[in-house]
Design a protein around this motif. Sequence first.
Motif, PDB file in Angstrom:
ATOM      1  N   HIS A 148     -28.365 -32.209 -32.446  1.00  0.00           N
ATOM      2  CA  HIS A 148     -28.609 -33.488 -33.109  1.00  0.00           C
ATOM      3  C   HIS A 148     -29.961 -33.498 -33.823  1.00  0.00           C
ATOM      4  O   HIS A 148     -30.100 -34.124 -34.870  1.00  0.00           O
ATOM      5  CB  HIS A 148     -28.504 -34.628 -32.100  1.00  0.00           C
ATOM      6  CG  HIS A 148     -27.089 -34.887 -31.672  1.00  0.00           C
ATOM      7  ND1 HIS A 148     -26.158 -35.483 -32.489  1.00  0.00           N
ATOM      8  CD2 HIS A 148     -26.437 -34.609 -30.513  1.00  0.00           C
ATOM      9  CE1 HIS A 148     -25.003 -35.561 -31.859  1.00  0.00           C
ATOM     10  NE2 HIS A 148     -25.137 -35.041 -30.667  1.00  0.00           N
ATOM     11  N   ASN A 207     -20.877 -46.695 -31.920  1.00  0.00           N
ATOM     12  CA  ASN A 207     -22.162 -46.039 -31.708  1.00  0.00           C
ATOM     13  C   ASN A 207     -21.959 -44.664 -31.084  1.00  0.00           C
ATOM     14  O   ASN A 207     -22.598 -43.692 -31.499  1.00  0.00           O
ATOM     15  CB  ASN A 207     -23.044 -46.914 -30.813  1.00  0.00           C
ATOM     16  CG  ASN A 207     -24.433 -46.371 -30.682  1.00  0.00           C
ATOM     17  OD1 ASN A 207     -24.985 -45.809 -31.622  1.00  0.00           O
ATOM     18  ND2 ASN A 207     -25.013 -46.533 -29.515  1.00  0.00           N
ATOM     19  N   ARG A 208     -21.058 -44.575 -30.106  1.00  0.00           N
ATOM     20  CA  ARG A 208     -20.778 -43.292 -29.464  1.00  0.00           C
ATOM     21  C   ARG A 208     -20.201 -42.308 -30.478  1.00  0.00           C
ATOM     22  O   ARG A 208     -20.543 -41.134 -30.495  1.00  0.00           O
ATOM     23  CB  ARG A 208     -19.796 -43.500 -28.310  1.00  0.00           C
ATOM     24  CG  ARG A 208     -19.645 -42.267 -27.447  1.00  0.00           C
ATOM     25  CD  ARG A 208     -18.698 -42.463 -26.280  1.00  0.00           C
ATOM     26  NE  ARG A 208     -19.135 -43.540 -25.417  1.00  0.00           N
ATOM     27  CZ  ARG A 208     -18.365 -44.561 -25.064  1.00  0.00           C
ATOM     28  NH1 ARG A 208     -17.118 -44.628 -25.465  1.00  0.00           N
ATOM     29  NH2 ARG A 208     -18.822 -45.503 -24.276  1.00  0.00           N
ATOM     30  N   TYR A 216     -22.930 -41.040 -32.788  1.00  0.00           N
ATOM     31  CA  TYR A 216     -23.815 -40.098 -32.098  1.00  0.00           C
ATOM     32  C   TYR A 216     -23.133 -38.751 -31.920  1.00  0.00           C
ATOM     33  O   TYR A 216     -23.710 -37.712 -32.219  1.00  0.00           O
ATOM     34  CB  TYR A 216     -24.239 -40.670 -30.742  1.00  0.00           C
ATOM     35  CG  TYR A 216     -25.188 -39.775 -30.013  1.00  0.00           C
ATOM     36  CD1 TYR A 216     -26.506 -39.647 -30.434  1.00  0.00           C
ATOM     37  CD2 TYR A 216     -24.775 -39.037 -28.915  1.00  0.00           C
ATOM     38  CE1 TYR A 216     -27.378 -38.815 -29.779  1.00  0.00           C
ATOM     39  CE2 TYR A 216     -25.639 -38.205 -28.253  1.00  0.00           C
ATOM     40  CZ  TYR A 216     -26.950 -38.099 -28.681  1.00  0.00           C
ATOM     41  OH  TYR A 216     -27.817 -37.258 -28.034  1.00  0.00           O
ATOM     42  N   CYS A 217     -21.878 -38.791 -31.441  1.00  0.00           N
ATOM     43  CA  CYS A 217     -21.163 -37.533 -31.214  1.00  0.00           C
ATOM     44  C   CYS A 217     -19.656 -37.811 -31.198  1.00  0.00           C
ATOM     45  O   CYS A 217     -19.137 -38.367 -30.233  1.00  0.00           O
ATOM     46  CB  CYS A 217     -21.595 -36.905 -29.887  1.00  0.00           C
ATOM     47  SG  CYS A 217     -20.824 -35.306 -29.578  1.00  0.00           S
TER      48      CYS A 217
END
Length: 91
Positions: free
Chosen positions: A59, A14-15, A18-19
């Motif tokens: 984002h 997930n991290r 996201y980035c």
Amino acid sequence: MKKSSTRISANEMNRFMYCPNQWYYKRTYGTKVLGEMYQALDMEHSDHQDHFTKGMKHHSRYHLKYKVFKGIRLVLLGIIFLLILKGVGVL
């Protein structure tokens, strides 16, 4: 990388989604070392909020581009589908 583990948790995935930079630095250095590095800078005013705002803008723009390209793909698939139906003689 310091972590020799080949397993990647769902939280890490997930991290990464996201980035990827955030994932890399946390995977390479760890949260504790990153915190110590940040404290070692010894700044009176933190740029953390500025970086957070810039990251949110980045984002948001990325998500908008994703939605636009997704819409374009759907329209193109619809056109191709209609052309196939017309070629087969259904329309």
